[in-house]
Design an enzyme around this catalytic site. Structure first.
Site, PDB file in Angstrom:
ATOM      1  N   HIS A 168      75.006  93.006   2.389  1.00 47.57           N
ATOM      2  CA  HIS A 168      75.429  92.530   3.700  1.00 47.57           C
ATOM      3  C   HIS A 168      76.873  92.947   3.961  1.00 47.57           C
ATOM      4  O   HIS A 168      77.686  93.028   3.027  1.00 47.57           O
ATOM      5  CB  HIS A 168      75.346  91.000   3.777  1.00 47.57           C
ATOM      6  N   HIS A 183      72.299  93.079  -4.255  1.00 50.56           N
ATOM      7  CA  HIS A 183      71.559  92.009  -4.917  1.00 50.56           C
ATOM      8  C   HIS A 183      70.068  92.083  -4.612  1.00 50.56           C
ATOM      9  O   HIS A 183      69.634  92.739  -3.663  1.00 50.56           O
ATOM     10  CB  HIS A 183      72.102  90.642  -4.487  1.00 50.56           C
ATOM     11  N   ARG A 187      68.742  96.984   3.781  1.00 52.33           N
ATOM     12  CA  ARG A 187      67.878  97.216   2.631  1.00 52.33           C
ATOM     13  C   ARG A 187      68.175  98.584   2.027  1.00 52.33           C
ATOM     14  O   ARG A 187      68.168  99.590   2.736  1.00 52.33           O
ATOM     15  CB  ARG A 187      66.403  97.158   3.026  1.00 52.33           C
ATOM     16  N   GLU A 233      77.169  84.453   1.046  1.00 52.22           N
ATOM     17  CA  GLU A 233      76.147  83.457   0.770  1.00 52.22           C
ATOM     18  C   GLU A 233      76.266  82.953  -0.661  1.00 52.22           C
ATOM     19  O   GLU A 233      76.988  83.528  -1.486  1.00 52.22           O
ATOM     20  CB  GLU A 233      74.760  84.055   0.999  1.00 52.22           C
TER      21      GLU A 233
END
Length: 257
Positions: A53, A126, A146, A68
């Site tokens: 991200h 991740h 992605r 996050e």
């Protein structure tokens, strides 16, 4: 409830998926009082895509930064989370590995146990493995790039992903345990605390404004009797002092910073 190819058709109580659907995520729509923080449950039966991200600084128009954290609620034997790389990896090697699938071997796969907490700064590459139930707290953003998806017929975003990905190992300081509380995350965008029993003055002063309350067990109530929340719910409150935790066990609190 959000259906995902890697989700489950059987969920732990109190959640019940619609018949014939594989639910991977349960979102709690950010309330008007706290639009910057999104809370989710995640349930996995297969690997999620390898992704990354952007930060607020690296996001382009139409994108949104996303940091996050994951708190492991339940994990099957040998369940793992891929976070960061085994060594420093240059962008051209990440790209080649994403194209041929060997990126899985470059990532560090961390064993996951109930109570483990992982904070993921923007730019961290991740993936989540199968056999996990997680609580995710994040900036409110749906911007995901992605890099690799195991051959599934979904769009990849190599160009933007490589622009924001950090090809470095995961910093040990970002991994904690719920037992390390009360302050689990004190990041640039949100705070996450764990409370159990009597509230201390520092926690009360940190949550004087709007907050989200996530009771994994027991029940949290408004002191005026106007509302109650049990496991599987995530109410918004106007301040910590307005809540009654006498019937609660371990409870998570989060707010924007």
């Amino acid at each position: 409830m959000v259906e995902k190819v890697w989700g489950r058709d059987s969920l732990p109580a109190p959640f019940v998926p619609p018949a014939g659907q594989r639910i991977g995520e349960i979102w709690f729509e950010p309330p008007a009082e706290l639009p910057q923080v999104l809370v989710k449950y995640l349930f996995t039966s297969e690997k999620l895509s390898v992704q990354v991200h952007p930060s607020d600084a690296s996001a382009k128009p139409g994108e949104a930064g996303k940091e996050e954290c994951w708190l492991v609620l339940d994990a099957e034997d040998d369940a793992r989370l891929a976070i960061g790389f085994e060594r420093e990896v240059p962008p051209e090697e990440i790209e080649a590995a994403a194209k041929d699938g060997s990126i899985e071997d470059l990532l560090t796969w961390h064993r996951a146990h109930p109570g483990d907490l992982f904070y993921l700064p923007a730019g961290t590459v991740h993936a989540i493995g199968p056999g996990l139930a997680l609580v995710e707290v994040q900036q409110t953003s749906d911007t995901t790039f992605r890099l690799y998806d195991y051959g599934r017929p979904r769009e990849l975003h190599l160009t933007r992903g490589l622009e924001v990905a950090e090809g470095v190992p995961y910093a040990a300081e970002h991994r904690r345990s719920i037992a390390d509380g009360p302050v689990l995350v004190d990041g640039p965008h949100f705070r996450l605390d764990r409370i159990e029993g009597a509230l201390d003055a520092a926690t009360l002063s940190a949550y004087e404004g709007a907050l989200l309350v996530l009771p994994p067990e027991g029940e949290v109530a408004a002191k005026d009797g106007s509302a109650r929340a049990a496991a599987g719910e995530c109410p918004v409150a106007d301040g910590l002092a307005s809540l009654d935790f006498t019937k609660a066990g371990v409870t998570l609190l989060t707010r924007a910073v």
